[in-house]
Motif scaffolding. Structure first.
Motif, PDB file in Angstrom:
ATOM      1  N   TRP A  79       4.516 -14.819 -10.492  1.00 22.03           N
ATOM      2  CA  TRP A  79       4.419 -16.164  -9.928  1.00 22.03           C
ATOM      3  C   TRP A  79       4.530 -16.058  -8.422  1.00 22.03           C
ATOM      4  CZ3 TRP A  79       2.591 -20.042 -12.498  1.00 22.03           C
ATOM      5  CH2 TRP A  79       2.781 -20.118 -13.868  1.00 22.03           C
ATOM      6  N   PRO A  80       3.902 -16.989  -7.685  1.00 27.00           N
ATOM      7  CA  PRO A  80       4.067 -16.977  -6.229  1.00 27.00           C
ATOM      8  C   PRO A  80       5.545 -16.948  -5.854  1.00 27.00           C
ATOM      9  CG  PRO A  80       2.359 -18.544  -6.852  1.00 27.00           C
ATOM     10  CD  PRO A  80       2.987 -18.038  -8.134  1.00 27.00           C
ATOM     11  N   THR A  81       5.836 -16.279  -4.765  1.00 24.18           N
ATOM     12  CA  THR A  81       7.225 -15.997  -4.443  1.00 24.18           C
ATOM     13  C   THR A  81       7.968 -17.170  -3.854  1.00 24.18           C
ATOM     14  OG1 THR A  81       6.588 -15.225  -2.249  1.00 24.18           O
ATOM     15  CG2 THR A  81       6.670 -13.594  -4.005  1.00 24.18           C
ATOM     16  N   ALA A  82       7.277 -18.148  -3.335  1.00 20.35           N
ATOM     17  CA  ALA A  82       7.985 -19.249  -2.693  1.00 20.35           C
ATOM     18  C   ALA A  82       7.117 -20.484  -2.705  1.00 20.35           C
ATOM     19  CB  ALA A  82       8.332 -18.877  -1.251  1.00 20.35           C
ATOM     20  N   ALA A  83       7.755 -21.618  -2.509  1.00 19.25           N
ATOM     21  CA  ALA A  83       7.015 -22.860  -2.397  1.00 19.25           C
ATOM     22  C   ALA A  83       6.256 -22.844  -1.080  1.00 19.25           C
ATOM     23  CB  ALA A  83       7.980 -24.034  -2.429  1.00 19.25           C
ATOM     24  N   GLU A  84       4.956 -22.869  -1.149  1.00 14.50           N
ATOM     25  CA  GLU A  84       4.163 -22.941   0.060  1.00 14.50           C
ATOM     26  C   GLU A  84       4.074 -24.403   0.482  1.00 14.50           C
ATOM     27  OE1 GLU A  84       3.200 -20.276   1.543  1.00 14.50           O
ATOM     28  OE2 GLU A  84       3.753 -18.904  -0.053  1.00 14.50           O
ATOM     29  N   ALA A  85       3.982 -24.616   1.784  1.00 12.94           N
ATOM     30  CA  ALA A  85       3.827 -25.980   2.263  1.00 12.94           C
ATOM     31  C   ALA A  85       2.440 -26.468   1.875  1.00 12.94           C
ATOM     32  CB  ALA A  85       4.011 -26.010   3.775  1.00 12.94           C
ATOM     33  N   TYR A  86       2.356 -27.610   1.240  1.00 14.36           N
ATOM     34  CA  TYR A  86       1.057 -28.212   0.958  1.00 14.36           C
ATOM     35  C   TYR A  86       1.181 -29.709   1.123  1.00 14.36           C
ATOM     36  CZ  TYR A  86       3.144 -28.795  -3.730  1.00 14.36           C
ATOM     37  OH  TYR A  86       3.970 -29.091  -4.786  1.00 14.36           O
ATOM     38  N   SER A  87       0.097 -30.302   1.546  1.00 19.75           N
ATOM     39  CA  SER A  87       0.097 -31.747   1.724  1.00 19.75           C
ATOM     40  C   SER A  87      -0.328 -32.401   0.420  1.00 19.75           C
ATOM     41  CB  SER A  87      -0.848 -32.144   2.856  1.00 19.75           C
ATOM     42  OG  SER A  87      -2.171 -31.715   2.566  1.00 19.75           O
ATOM     43  N   VAL A  88       0.156 -33.607   0.200  1.00 19.46           N
ATOM     44  CA  VAL A  88      -0.207 -34.380  -0.980  1.00 19.46           C
ATOM     45  C   VAL A  88      -1.220 -35.425  -0.540  1.00 19.46           C
ATOM     46  CG1 VAL A  88       0.626 -35.895  -2.803  1.00 19.46           C
ATOM     47  CG2 VAL A  88       2.049 -33.998  -2.015  1.00 19.46           C
ATOM     48  N   THR A 137      14.993 -13.407  -8.157  1.00 16.22           N
ATOM     49  CA  THR A 137      14.644 -13.330  -9.575  1.00 16.22           C
ATOM     50  C   THR A 137      15.853 -13.489 -10.478  1.00 16.22           C
ATOM     51  OG1 THR A 137      12.688 -11.956  -9.233  1.00 16.22           O
ATOM     52  CG2 THR A 137      13.706 -11.859 -11.403  1.00 16.22           C
ATOM     53  N   ASP A 138      16.886 -12.670 -10.273  1.00 15.33           N
ATOM     54  CA  ASP A 138      17.987 -12.649 -11.244  1.00 15.33           C
ATOM     55  C   ASP A 138      19.184 -13.510 -10.846  1.00 15.33           C
ATOM     56  OD1 ASP A 138      19.497 -11.086  -9.402  1.00 15.33           O
ATOM     57  OD2 ASP A 138      18.743  -9.218 -10.248  1.00 15.33           O
ATOM     58  N   GLY A 139      19.185 -14.018  -9.586  1.00 19.76           N
ATOM     59  CA  GLY A 139      20.286 -14.872  -9.153  1.00 19.76           C
ATOM     60  C   GLY A 139      21.596 -14.143  -8.940  1.00 19.76           C
ATOM     61  N   LEU A 140      21.564 -12.817  -8.972  1.00 20.11           N
ATOM     62  CA  LEU A 140      22.781 -12.023  -8.780  1.00 20.11           C
ATOM     63  C   LEU A 140      22.968 -11.680  -7.301  1.00 20.11           C
ATOM     64  CD1 LEU A 140      22.462  -9.568 -11.818  1.00 20.11           C
ATOM     65  CD2 LEU A 140      23.715 -11.737 -11.696  1.00 20.11           C
ATOM     66  N   ALA A 141      24.219 -11.430  -6.922  1.00 17.44           N
ATOM     67  CA  ALA A 141      24.556 -11.144  -5.532  1.00 17.44           C
ATOM     68  C   ALA A 141      24.701  -9.644  -5.306  1.00 17.44           C
ATOM     69  CB  ALA A 141      25.868 -11.845  -5.163  1.00 17.44           C
ATOM     70  N   VAL A 145      -2.207 -26.278 -14.256  1.00 14.36           N
ATOM     71  CA  VAL A 145      -1.595 -26.588 -15.550  1.00 14.36           C
ATOM     72  C   VAL A 145      -0.760 -25.394 -15.996  1.00 14.36           C
ATOM     73  CG1 VAL A 145      -2.014 -27.096 -17.990  1.00 14.36           C
ATOM     74  CG2 VAL A 145      -3.437 -28.161 -16.219  1.00 14.36           C
ATOM     75  N   ALA A 146       0.491 -25.658 -16.362  1.00 13.42           N
ATOM     76  CA  ALA A 146       1.387 -24.618 -16.872  1.00 13.42           C
ATOM     77  C   ALA A 146       1.672 -24.921 -18.338  1.00 13.42           C
ATOM     78  CB  ALA A 146       2.675 -24.577 -16.058  1.00 13.42           C
ATOM     79  N   GLU A 147       0.732 -24.531 -19.225  1.00 10.94           N
ATOM     80  CA  GLU A 147       0.918 -24.801 -20.646  1.00 10.94           C
ATOM     81  C   GLU A 147       1.881 -23.820 -21.290  1.00 10.94           C
ATOM     82  OE1 GLU A 147      -1.641 -24.947 -24.827  1.00 10.94           O
ATOM     83  OE2 GLU A 147      -2.704 -25.026 -22.917  1.00 10.94           O
ATOM     84  N   PHE A 148       1.925 -22.600 -20.766  1.00  9.90           N
ATOM     85  CA  PHE A 148       2.594 -21.527 -21.481  1.00  9.90           C
ATOM     86  C   PHE A 148       3.964 -21.169 -20.917  1.00  9.90           C
ATOM     87  CE2 PHE A 148      -2.050 -20.917 -21.858  1.00  9.90           C
ATOM     88  CZ  PHE A 148      -2.162 -21.307 -23.176  1.00  9.90           C
ATOM     89  N   GLY A 149       4.570 -22.071 -20.167  1.00 10.60           N
ATOM     90  CA  GLY A 149       5.904 -21.836 -19.643  1.00 10.60           C
ATOM     91  C   GLY A 149       6.097 -22.527 -18.317  1.00 10.60           C
ATOM     92  N   VAL A 150       7.346 -22.823 -17.985  1.00 11.57           N
ATOM     93  CA  VAL A 150       7.663 -23.454 -16.712  1.00 11.57           C
ATOM     94  C   VAL A 150       7.742 -22.369 -15.638  1.00 11.57           C
ATOM     95  CG1 VAL A 150       9.355 -24.827 -15.446  1.00 11.57           C
ATOM     96  CG2 VAL A 150       8.955 -25.276 -17.881  1.00 11.57           C
ATOM     97  N   PRO A 151       7.015 -22.496 -14.543  1.00  8.46           N
ATOM     98  CA  PRO A 151       7.126 -21.502 -13.469  1.00  8.46           C
ATOM     99  C   PRO A 151       8.567 -21.367 -12.988  1.00  8.46           C
ATOM    100  CG  PRO A 151       5.277 -22.982 -13.068  1.00  8.46           C
ATOM    101  CD  PRO A 151       6.041 -23.555 -14.230  1.00  8.46           C
ATOM    102  N   ASN A 152       8.921 -20.178 -12.538  1.00  7.14           N
ATOM    103  CA  ASN A 152      10.305 -19.970 -12.099  1.00  7.14           C
ATOM    104  C   ASN A 152      10.512 -20.356 -10.648  1.00  7.14           C
ATOM    105  OD1 ASN A 152       9.007 -17.772 -10.858  1.00  7.14           O
ATOM    106  ND2 ASN A 152      10.836 -16.515 -10.978  1.00  7.14           N
TER     107      ASN A 152
END
Length: 686
Positions: A31-40, A558-562, A274-281
């Motif tokens: 999945w893309p690594t970060a939320a890219e800025a996009y206009s709506v 990815t794993d949320g660990l420190a 469309v994300a039919e097969f799972g919620v993006p992380n």
């Protein structure tokens, strides 16, 4: 959609893609690594604000009660299916008002119903002559073939719009019953290139009918999963160019129409993914929508009526979608008589109960300001409010929310907004005193009211302004050094800075001369008026670094660990990862060495992160006393949205979390690629 246990469409799609792999949704690492800025865009604004919609799979297949793929999975002939299934479809119990009210009460702001699924049966009285039964004498539609009077789609549109619910239609590009096509393991084969041309013309004629009669706000396409040869074949007859043409054809007729990506999927077409097969992380680089079933069935399957998931699942799935800047389209499959199943009603009413209290945290809300999910749940936000969606209620009576840069006015439970909760802010956390028991078993929401749009302290950037009080032209600056010309390119001119915001954990060093010469001034906190400190309009060049006095938790995306030193261990010990807690083993200073390089110093043992000269992917990162060598120097690069890569000066390998690994796993090193495993957030702890 498919009800097959192993996603029939996924397997078909896999077979159709040249050299492809089965794609149940991208693996987490891809999945893309970060939320890219996009206009709506203005036409998408209603959809983006809506966040929650109802999907309805309803067609002649509903009479059989074996799901919408029965024609394919049970190997029906066209003639038998038409005469033994479609001809008997008689939805006398379909109640448009009931369905629209269920959607509205559940907080669903739009609705999409199947106008024509893969079976090819039109749910309106289509007059396009090419869509006939096998005899060629009867139009294959609800009125002319099944003898159903009235207009179900028009009735539903009227009832939806009376309740403020936008109306949309689903349309399948392939057609198992059209005379031009023969079914082939769920796909279709065209009889000839002339038949292909004729069918596409027929399809556009039906779509024109739908536009003219129902003026839908949205068209939701499917049945597009053919391969992509250089030119159309009889088996791979629908190409990217056809999808582009179809989208342009539709928008020319209705510029405000919202269209999903499945005019030809996975190619960036349409208005949203469309994300039919799972919620993006994580958020994607464009707007997206998750679609899901309540019980594993899209169209009505009598055998799945005892398989409904609990309401809690859908509350949390909805919230997770919004926290990652997506929409959620939840399906119902009415019975053959048109009635909504008891299981569907139970879930919709459960959602209605939750949304009545917590809907403000969903409608119009956007992605979490945090780059990783909190251990207790999810977060959403809107201007002036941060919503903490608590799935796991804290046992000790204190909820710890990651720190934000905004000024907090008050904190309260959404189910009891008149009673403010006490809180403190320290150590990179907002510590909120909460009741002993959760207010809601599905998702309790704590609202933090703030000034402006909530911004995570870990994701914040230094911002400099040309006027006092954080006004006029400004520039958001990542870690790095900025000469006079670079400041001008960023949006503020040389010697024009009059105020600046410095998030917790950052340091700005301003210089009176270009190229970091002359008098130097250091800032580690916001300064609304540089006239007071005597350096207004005096900063000609500057550097943005981490503040060496601050300790951070370094959290893998990815794993949320420190990142974990392990405490008082021997030199050469491997660095590990651990569940984020308030412990010096997990706290690190980032001390600037110049040119973007830092040494990472552990608070517990004073040793620094050391690449050990390893050049092999997967080699462990280690630790040792500081010796000044390049093995112990790390280039920290801002990759957007508060996420950083950490590259060793000697080898260029970056710190690697290794994916979804358990607490205690070794931290590795890897060649840089765009991958969440290789990204880290810096959360200030002091």
């Amino acid at each position: 959609m498919t009800s097959a246990p192993l996603s029939r469409r996924s397997l078909i799609k896999a077979a159709a893609l040249a050299g492809g792999t089965v794609a149940f949704g991208l693996p987490q690492a891809l999945w893309p690594t970060a939320a890219e800025a996009y206009s709506v865009s203005s036409k998408m604004d209603w959809w983006y604000q809506a966040r929650f919609g109802m999907f309805i799979h309803f067609g002649s297949y509903s009479y059989l009660g074996h799901g919408e793929w029965a024609f394919s999975s049970e190997s029906w002939s066209k003639a038998d299916y038409q005469t033994q299934v479609s001809a008997h479809f008689n939805p006398t119990a379909f109640n448009a008002a009931t369905i629209a009210q269920l959607a509205a009460d559940a907080g669903m702001k739009y609705l999409v119903i199947t106008a024509k699924h893969h079976e090819g049966f039109a749910m309106w009285d289509s007059n396009v002559p090419g869509f006939t039964d096998t005899t060629g004498t009867k139009p294959y539609n609800l009125r002319d073939y099944a003898g159903v009077q009235g207009d179900l789609l028009a009735a539903l549109k009227t009832e939806c719009e009376a309740r403020g619910v936008k109306f949309g239609l689903y349309y399948s590009i392939l057609d198992w019953n059209h005379p031009s096509q023969t079914i082939r393991n769920g796909l279709t084969t065209m009889a000839s290139q002339a038949a292909r041309t004729g069918y596409i013309a027929d399809m556009k004629a039906q779509l024109q009918e739908l536009l003219d009669r129902y003026d839908p706000a949205l068209l939701w396409f499917d049945g597009d999963w053919f391969g992509e040869p250089s030119s159309p074949t009889l088996e791979d007859w629908w190409l990217r160019s056809d999808g582009v043409d179809l989208y342009n054809w539709l928008i020319a007729r209705k510029p405000g129409l919202v269209v999903n990506e499945r005019v030809k999927r996975d190619l960036g077409l349409g208005d949203y993914a469309v994300a039919e097969f799972g919620v993006p992380n994580a958020p994607l680089d464009r707007q997206w929508e998750r679609c899901d079933t309540m019980n594993g069935a899209w169209g009505y399957q009598s055998g799945r009526e005892n398989s409904y998931r609990p309401v809690k699942d859908f509350v949390q799935e909805l919230v997770t979608c919004v926290s990652r800047d997506g929409n959620f389209l939840l399906n119902i499959g009415p019975k053959g008589d048109g009635s909504v199943t008891t299981g569907s009603v139970t879930i919709l009413r459960g959602l209605a109960s939750w949304m009545a209290t917590y809907g403000d945290s969903v409608h119009g809300a956007t992605a979490s300001p945090f780059t990783t999910d909190p251990t207790w749940g999810r977060a959403t936000k809107k201007d002036g409010k941060l919503f903490a969606h608590v799935f796991t209620w804290p046992a000790g009576g204190v909820l710890q929310i990651p720190a934000i840069t905004n000024t907090i006015s008050r904190v309260y439970l959404m189910n009891n907004p008149s009673a403010s909760l006490t809180y403190t802010v320290s150590g990179g956390q907002i510590s909120v005193t909460v009741p002993a028991t959760a207010p809601d078993a599905n998702d309790s929401v704590v609202c933090v009211e703030v000034s402006g749009v909530p911004t995570a302290a870990a994701a914040a950037r230094v911002t400099v302004f040309q006027d006092v009080s954080y006004s006029s032209a400004s520039a958001a600056l990542t870690l790095g050094s900025y000469t006079s010309s670079q400041l001008s390119a960023a949006g503020v001119g040389s010697a024009t800075i009059s105020s600046l915001r410095v998030p917790q954990g950052y340091r700005v060093t301003g210089y009176s001369g270009d190229n970091f010469t002359g008098t130097a001034w250091t800032f580690t906190a916001d300064n609304p008026d540089l006239r007071v400190s005597g350096n207004n309009d005096a900063i000609v060049s500057l550097k943005v670094t981490f503040n060496p006095a601050t300790y951070f938790r370094l959290i893998n995306v990815t794993d949320g660990l420190a990142l974990d030193s392990g405490g008082n261990v021997a030199s050469g010990s491997n660095l590990k990862q651990w569940t984020p807690v308030d412990n010096p083993n997990l706290q690190w200073q980032a001390v600037d060495l110049g040119d973007g390089y830092y040494r990472l110093v552990n608070r517990a043992n004073g040793m620094v992160a050391d690449g050990w000269g390893s050049t092999s992917n997967g080699a462990p990162a280690q630790q040792a006393a500081w010796n000044g060598g390049p093995h112990q120097q790390w280039k920290i690069t801002d990759r957007g949205n508060g996420r950083y890569s950490i590259a060793n000066r000697t080898t260029g390998l970056v710190l690697d979390g290794g994916g979804q690994v358990p607490s205690g796993s070794v931290t590795g090193q890897w060649t840089w690629v765009t991958n969440n495993n290789l990204l880290w957030t810096f959360q200030p702890t002091s």
